[in-house]
Motif scaffolding. Structure first.
Motif, short mmCIF file in Angstrom:
data_model
loop_
_atom_site.label_atom_id
_atom_site.label_comp_id
_atom_site.label_asym_id
_atom_site.label_seq_id
_atom_site.Cartn_x
_atom_site.Cartn_y
_atom_site.Cartn_z
N UNK A 245 -4.09 -10.98 -35.01
CA UNK A 245 -5.42 -10.52 -34.59
C UNK A 245 -5.53 -9.00 -34.69
N UNK A 246 -4.48 -8.29 -34.26
CA UNK A 246 -4.53 -6.83 -34.35
C UNK A 246 -4.62 -6.35 -35.78
N UNK A 247 -3.85 -6.95 -36.67
CA UNK A 247 -3.89 -6.53 -38.08
C UNK A 247 -5.23 -6.89 -38.71
N UNK A 248 -5.79 -8.04 -38.30
CA UNK A 248 -7.10 -8.42 -38.83
C UNK A 248 -8.18 -7.45 -38.38
N UNK A 249 -8.14 -7.03 -37.12
CA UNK A 249 -9.12 -6.06 -36.63
C UNK A 249 -9.02 -4.74 -37.39
N UNK A 250 -7.80 -4.26 -37.59
CA UNK A 250 -7.63 -3.00 -38.33
C UNK A 250 -8.09 -3.16 -39.77
N UNK A 251 -7.78 -4.31 -40.38
CA UNK A 251 -8.19 -4.53 -41.76
C UNK A 251 -9.71 -4.56 -41.89
N UNK A 252 -10.36 -5.25 -40.94
CA UNK A 252 -11.83 -5.32 -40.99
C UNK A 252 -12.45 -3.94 -40.83
#
Length: 362
Positions: A245-252
């Motif tokens: 979830x953290x990596x997805x938020x940063x990617x978005x």
């Protein structure tokens, strides 16, 4: 073969000690006169010399020169004394020969020969019931001494094999660590450096017409640079705790700031640490390559649960000329997925976009 120095030293001391003891017994022939004593000494030197050559090679993990002639010569000088000296000379030298046979011929062939040697010594040493104990001593000394020599040689060889295995494991560990550092630097710093370059270009373009926005982009650039520095420290320590979830938020956030519309839909499922980190790396690598290699305008990040496995899909509408995931990145992701018990694949889509898919056990 690399031989353990401590084990070899111990074996040499014990085998030399046994040889010296049997040599001293042979010198008792001087009690029968100088001529007999000198002949016994000469035969003793021949036996000990051939035994030394054989054992020296055995302790080094090889065979003696002119093998099998050297062990055969030891057998000849062992039993030649029976025809030159009285009172069963071979009973003194046979235990050393038994060790040589067990070491070089293997148990299948050496054990029957050792049994024959025992029977032979029992026959030539037997004089009467009053000498039964002496006869039994010399007969039993053959397998006991031979077995001791065999065990010592095997100890040295096993120690050498363990040292070689330890050296190979050390080399493998070094190689594994190098591959880890290379993979983590590629996967971890790639996104950060790409973001720094993009935000630096954007800040330069906004500097004149929109200084406030430019300052904002510079601030983001500094933040990403700090993340990159932290990534380097993590790589050095071998610690890469990541969350999907953290990596997805940063990617978005990175995609949106770079002009790529991003939608993320993550299934609400708890994952094992290794599986979650593998998927997080998949998101990072896929987004890095969207920014580097495509002219995408939209990107979707989704996960779904089916049959006990979680599937990650990162899709974008980049042009058909997009290289997608380079070989090194896809290889690294495949390794991470495999370590988590899953799979990874990347390929162009029919609509001219690109799709990266990973599956791991839930």
């Amino acid at each position: 073969m690399v031989v353990s120095s401590s084990a070899q030293r111990l074996a040499r001391v014990l085998i030399t000690g046994v040889s010296v003891v049997y040599s001293l017994i042979g010198l008792l022939y001087f009690m029968g006169g100088p001529a007999i004593g000198l002949l016994a000494a000469a035969v003793t030197v021949a036996v000990v010399s051939t035994h030394y050559v054989n054992m020296r090679a055995a302790l080094r993990g090889g065979r003696p020169p002119l093998f099998p002639a050297t062990p055969a010569l030891q057998a000849v000088v062992t039993y030649a004394g029976d025809y030159l000296l009285p009172s069963g000379w071979s009973s003194i030298a046979a235990p050393l020969l038994a060790g040589t046979l067990l070491v070089f011929l293997g148990l299948r062939w050496a054990v029957p020969l050792v049994v024959l040697m025992m029977l032979y010594e029992g026959a030539i040493m037997w004089i009467g019931p009053h000498y039964a104990v002496v006869t039994l001593f010399y007969v039993i000394a053959i397998p006991i001494t031979g077995s001791m020599i065999y065990v010592l040689v095997r100890l040295v060889r096993v120690a050498a094999e363990l040292e070689e295995a330890r050296a190979e494991l050390a080399d493998a560990a070094v190689l594994k660590e190098r591959l880890r550092i290379s993979r983590d630097l590629h996967d971890g710093l790639g996104r950060s450096l790409t973001a720094i370059a993009l935000k630096g270009d954007l800040a330069a373009r906004l500097m004149d017409r929109d200084p406030a926005s430019a300052r904002g982009e510079v601030g983001e650039l500094v933040r990403v640079a700090r993340e990159a520095a932290q990534d380097v420290r993590h790589v050095a320590r071998g610690y890469r705790a990541m969350s999907l979830s953290g990596e997805t938020d940063r990617a978005a956030a990175l995609l949106e700031s770079s002009g790529v519309s991003c939608q993320a839909h993550l299934a609400d499922v708890a994952l094992p640490r290794r599986a979650e980190e593998a998927l997080a790396w998949g998101v990072r690598e896929a987004v890095t390559n969207v920014l580097r290699h495509s002219r995408a305008t939209t990107c979707t990040i989704t996960t779904s649960l089916r049959d006990g496995r979680v599937r990650l899909e990162v899709a974008n509408d980049g042009s058909t000329g997009e290289p997608g995931v380079p070989g090194g990145g896809l290889t690294g992701l495949a390794e991470r997925a495999s370590q988590a018990g899953g799979t990874c694949a990347a390929a162009p889509t029919d609509g001219g976009g690109f799709l990266l898919a990973m599956e791991v056990p839930a």
